[in-house]
Design a protein around this motif. Sequence first.
Motif, PDB file in Angstrom:
ATOM      1  N   GLY A  75       0.809  -1.210   0.000  1.00  0.00           N
ATOM      2  CA  GLY A  75       0.000   0.000   0.000  1.00  0.00           C
ATOM      3  C   GLY A  75       0.845   1.263   0.000  1.00  0.00           C
ATOM      4  N   ALA A  76       1.926   1.268   0.781  1.00  0.00           N
ATOM      5  CA  ALA A  76       2.818   2.435   0.805  1.00  0.00           C
ATOM      6  C   ALA A  76       3.460   2.654  -0.556  1.00  0.00           C
ATOM      7  CB  ALA A  76       3.895   2.230   1.873  1.00  0.00           C
ATOM      8  N   ALA A  77       3.846   1.561  -1.220  1.00  0.00           N
ATOM      9  CA  ALA A  77       4.419   1.677  -2.561  1.00  0.00           C
ATOM     10  C   ALA A  77       3.401   2.265  -3.528  1.00  0.00           C
ATOM     11  CB  ALA A  77       4.875   0.303  -3.045  1.00  0.00           C
ATOM     12  N   ALA A  78       2.150   1.798  -3.448  1.00  0.00           N
ATOM     13  CA  ALA A  78       1.112   2.324  -4.338  1.00  0.00           C
ATOM     14  C   ALA A  78       0.866   3.809  -4.077  1.00  0.00           C
ATOM     15  CB  ALA A  78      -0.182   1.530  -4.158  1.00  0.00           C
ATOM     16  N   ALA A  79       0.897   4.206  -2.803  1.00  0.00           N
ATOM     17  CA  ALA A  79       0.693   5.619  -2.467  1.00  0.00           C
ATOM     18  C   ALA A  79       1.799   6.483  -3.061  1.00  0.00           C
ATOM     19  CB  ALA A  79       0.627   5.783  -0.948  1.00  0.00           C
ATOM     20  N   LEU A  80       3.037   6.026  -2.960  1.00  0.00           N
ATOM     21  CA  LEU A  80       4.148   6.786  -3.553  1.00  0.00           C
ATOM     22  C   LEU A  80       3.977   6.919  -5.061  1.00  0.00           C
ATOM     23  CD1 LEU A  80       7.354   5.523  -1.690  1.00  0.00           C
ATOM     24  CD2 LEU A  80       6.381   7.813  -1.643  1.00  0.00           C
ATOM     25  N   LEU A  81       3.608   5.820  -5.710  1.00  0.00           N
ATOM     26  CA  LEU A  81       3.438   5.866  -7.173  1.00  0.00           C
ATOM     27  C   LEU A  81       2.249   6.729  -7.566  1.00  0.00           C
ATOM     28  CD1 LEU A  81       4.154   2.127  -8.099  1.00  0.00           C
ATOM     29  CD2 LEU A  81       5.656   4.104  -8.440  1.00  0.00           C
ATOM     30  N   ALA A  82       1.225   6.775  -6.720  1.00  0.00           N
ATOM     31  CA  ALA A  82       0.057   7.584  -7.030  1.00  0.00           C
ATOM     32  C   ALA A  82       0.372   9.076  -6.987  1.00  0.00           C
ATOM     33  CB  ALA A  82      -1.079   7.256  -6.055  1.00  0.00           C
ATOM     34  N   VAL A  83       1.257   9.469  -6.084  1.00  0.00           N
ATOM     35  CA  VAL A  83       1.504  10.897  -5.859  1.00  0.00           C
ATOM     36  C   VAL A  83       2.830  11.377  -6.450  1.00  0.00           C
ATOM     37  CG1 VAL A  83       1.711  12.693  -4.083  1.00  0.00           C
ATOM     38  CG2 VAL A  83       0.138  10.775  -3.741  1.00  0.00           C
ATOM     39  N   PHE A  84       3.853  10.503  -6.462  1.00  0.00           N
ATOM     40  CA  PHE A  84       5.194  10.947  -6.834  1.00  0.00           C
ATOM     41  C   PHE A  84       5.790  10.163  -8.000  1.00  0.00           C
ATOM     42  CE2 PHE A  84       4.839  11.830  -2.211  1.00  0.00           C
ATOM     43  CZ  PHE A  84       4.929  13.224  -2.265  1.00  0.00           C
ATOM     44  N   ALA A  85       4.958   9.687  -8.917  1.00  0.00           N
ATOM     45  CA  ALA A  85       5.473   8.891 -10.029  1.00  0.00           C
ATOM     46  C   ALA A  85       6.356   9.686 -10.976  1.00  0.00           C
ATOM     47  CB  ALA A  85       4.314   8.275 -10.816  1.00  0.00           C
ATOM     48  N   ASP A  86       6.318  11.019 -10.874  1.00  0.00           N
ATOM     49  CA  ASP A  86       7.174  11.843 -11.734  1.00  0.00           C
ATOM     50  C   ASP A  86       8.567  12.026 -11.144  1.00  0.00           C
ATOM     51  OD1 ASP A  86       6.235  13.307  -9.611  1.00  0.00           O
ATOM     52  OD2 ASP A  86       5.823  15.124 -10.765  1.00  0.00           O
TER      53      ASP A  86
ATOM     54  N   ALA B 249      -4.454   5.627 -13.035  1.00  0.00           N
ATOM     55  CA  ALA B 249      -5.456   4.995 -12.170  1.00  0.00           C
ATOM     56  C   ALA B 249      -4.928   3.743 -11.484  1.00  0.00           C
ATOM     57  CB  ALA B 249      -6.696   4.636 -13.003  1.00  0.00           C
ATOM     58  N   PHE B 250      -3.837   3.170 -11.969  1.00  0.00           N
ATOM     59  CA  PHE B 250      -3.364   1.891 -11.438  1.00  0.00           C
ATOM     60  C   PHE B 250      -3.040   1.934  -9.945  1.00  0.00           C
ATOM     61  CE2 PHE B 250      -1.816   0.925 -15.979  1.00  0.00           C
ATOM     62  CZ  PHE B 250      -3.035   0.348 -16.302  1.00  0.00           C
ATOM     63  N   PRO B 251      -2.176   2.840  -9.474  1.00  0.00           N
ATOM     64  CA  PRO B 251      -1.848   2.807  -8.037  1.00  0.00           C
ATOM     65  C   PRO B 251      -3.038   3.127  -7.142  1.00  0.00           C
ATOM     66  CG  PRO B 251      -0.849   4.714  -9.105  1.00  0.00           C
ATOM     67  CD  PRO B 251      -1.366   3.839 -10.192  1.00  0.00           C
ATOM     68  N   TRP B 252      -3.945   4.009  -7.596  1.00  0.00           N
ATOM     69  CA  TRP B 252      -5.129   4.310  -6.788  1.00  0.00           C
ATOM     70  C   TRP B 252      -6.017   3.082  -6.638  1.00  0.00           C
ATOM     71  CZ3 TRP B 252      -4.771   8.415  -3.980  1.00  0.00           C
ATOM     72  CH2 TRP B 252      -4.055   9.527  -4.439  1.00  0.00           C
ATOM     73  N   SER B 253      -6.135   2.288  -7.703  1.00  0.00           N
ATOM     74  CA  SER B 253      -6.951   1.072  -7.621  1.00  0.00           C
ATOM     75  C   SER B 253      -6.318   0.068  -6.655  1.00  0.00           C
ATOM     76  CB  SER B 253      -7.114   0.451  -9.006  1.00  0.00           C
ATOM     77  OG  SER B 253      -5.879  -0.025  -9.516  1.00  0.00           O
ATOM     78  N   VAL B 254      -4.990   0.010  -6.630  1.00  0.00           N
ATOM     79  CA  VAL B 254      -4.303  -0.878  -5.684  1.00  0.00           C
ATOM     80  C   VAL B 254      -4.639  -0.473  -4.247  1.00  0.00           C
ATOM     81  CG1 VAL B 254      -2.051  -1.592  -4.810  1.00  0.00           C
ATOM     82  CG2 VAL B 254      -2.430  -1.428  -7.276  1.00  0.00           C
ATOM     83  N   LEU B 255      -4.582   0.810  -3.963  1.00  0.00           N
ATOM     84  CA  LEU B 255      -4.902   1.287  -2.618  1.00  0.00           C
ATOM     85  C   LEU B 255      -6.339   0.933  -2.236  1.00  0.00           C
ATOM     86  CD1 LEU B 255      -3.187   4.783  -2.672  1.00  0.00           C
ATOM     87  CD2 LEU B 255      -2.619   2.886  -1.158  1.00  0.00           C
TER      88      LEU B 255
END
Length: 398
Positions: free
Chosen positions: A288-299, A367-373
């Motif tokens: 979940g923490a990994a998905a949150a990072l990718l959702a917000v800081f993927a750039d 949408a991928f990391p948000w769906s994981v969360l």
Amino acid sequence: MTTTTTHPGNTTRSLPLPALLALATAVFVTSLTETLPAGLLPAMSADLGVSESAAGQAVTVYAAGTALTAIPLSAATAAWRRKRLLLAAMAGFAVANTVTAVSGHYALTMAARFVAGVAAGLAWALLAGYARRLVPGPMQGRAVAVVMTGVPVALSVGVPAGAYLGGALGWRWAFALMTAVAVVLLGWIALGVPDRPGQERAGRVPMARVLSVPGVVPVLFVTLVFVLAHTVLYAYIATFLDAFGLGDSTDLVLLVFGGASLLSIWIVGAFIDRRLRALTVASTVLVGAAAALLAVFADSPALVYVAASLWGLGWGGAPTLLQTAVADAGGEQADAAQAMLVTLWNAAMAGGGAVGGLLLGLFGATAFPWSVLALLVPVVAVVAGARTHGFPVLRAGA
């Protein structure tokens, strides 16, 4: 992934490493064939003339082939000698990967991937049990551990290497190399793996009886949703990274993920007897923490690599945790519960590819990391609630 008793005539005092390493290579072939498209989707879609979401169904149909056939094929071939069955499965991989490598038609490629999934259903139904029957009872755990190293090696080395090879020479060469590995493995198995008989009588346990055992349903639910969450992102990781200008780094990101997965497996192996519940919670939280990072800081390339590390640490030991949990919960019905877990695992992988393709078409890669969360919320809730059965505070017999 099923369990089997030791062969009565086996009195070996040391691990038969050449035979076990052959089985580990079979696990490697199975795992890598399944996940290889994750690093090759943009090239596959361009070459086959389809969208990336359509190309992502290469993962879906593979998992569907396994999920639909694992239980019935396992029952139908229960009396086959183990070597004969394993050779048939590896030959299936050789044929399917060859067709995938040379096919110029999307439908034919998908058919080949389905056949590879069927071969995987055969392989997963016998590999762990085959390993256990090659050694005496006290050495069975170590034997299975050796064989299952094929999974992290596929994740940490095979997928990044496949992505690199696909970028350097073309995605078809990655599948052609898998064919070569399978052909070499056929000879290795034929010459170096002792044969074992199949089961004379295969008992069949009604599904309702297994599902009525306390703790089985929570573990199966967690398996289904956790694997679905993971696959939604993993199957389209190349597409996700490409959306943020990191497509050329896919192989390195997967390498970091795989390396962290190896560490995760070591940690889980060291503490699972005493900390199965805590490790399962930690596994879910890390993903979940990994998905949150990718959702917000993927750039941010640096934070993408941090996310890949957390993802690998959370996911690497998950198969061991879930298999152990369902075996503990199943008790006398452990074999049937394990068969259900294998089927749901692959159904979730098929669903992950399909759901990921739908999300990509409707909302884009972000949408991928948000769906994981969103999917991990009920996973944490069920693990937290299954304190007595499923994911108990204290494991029976620990």
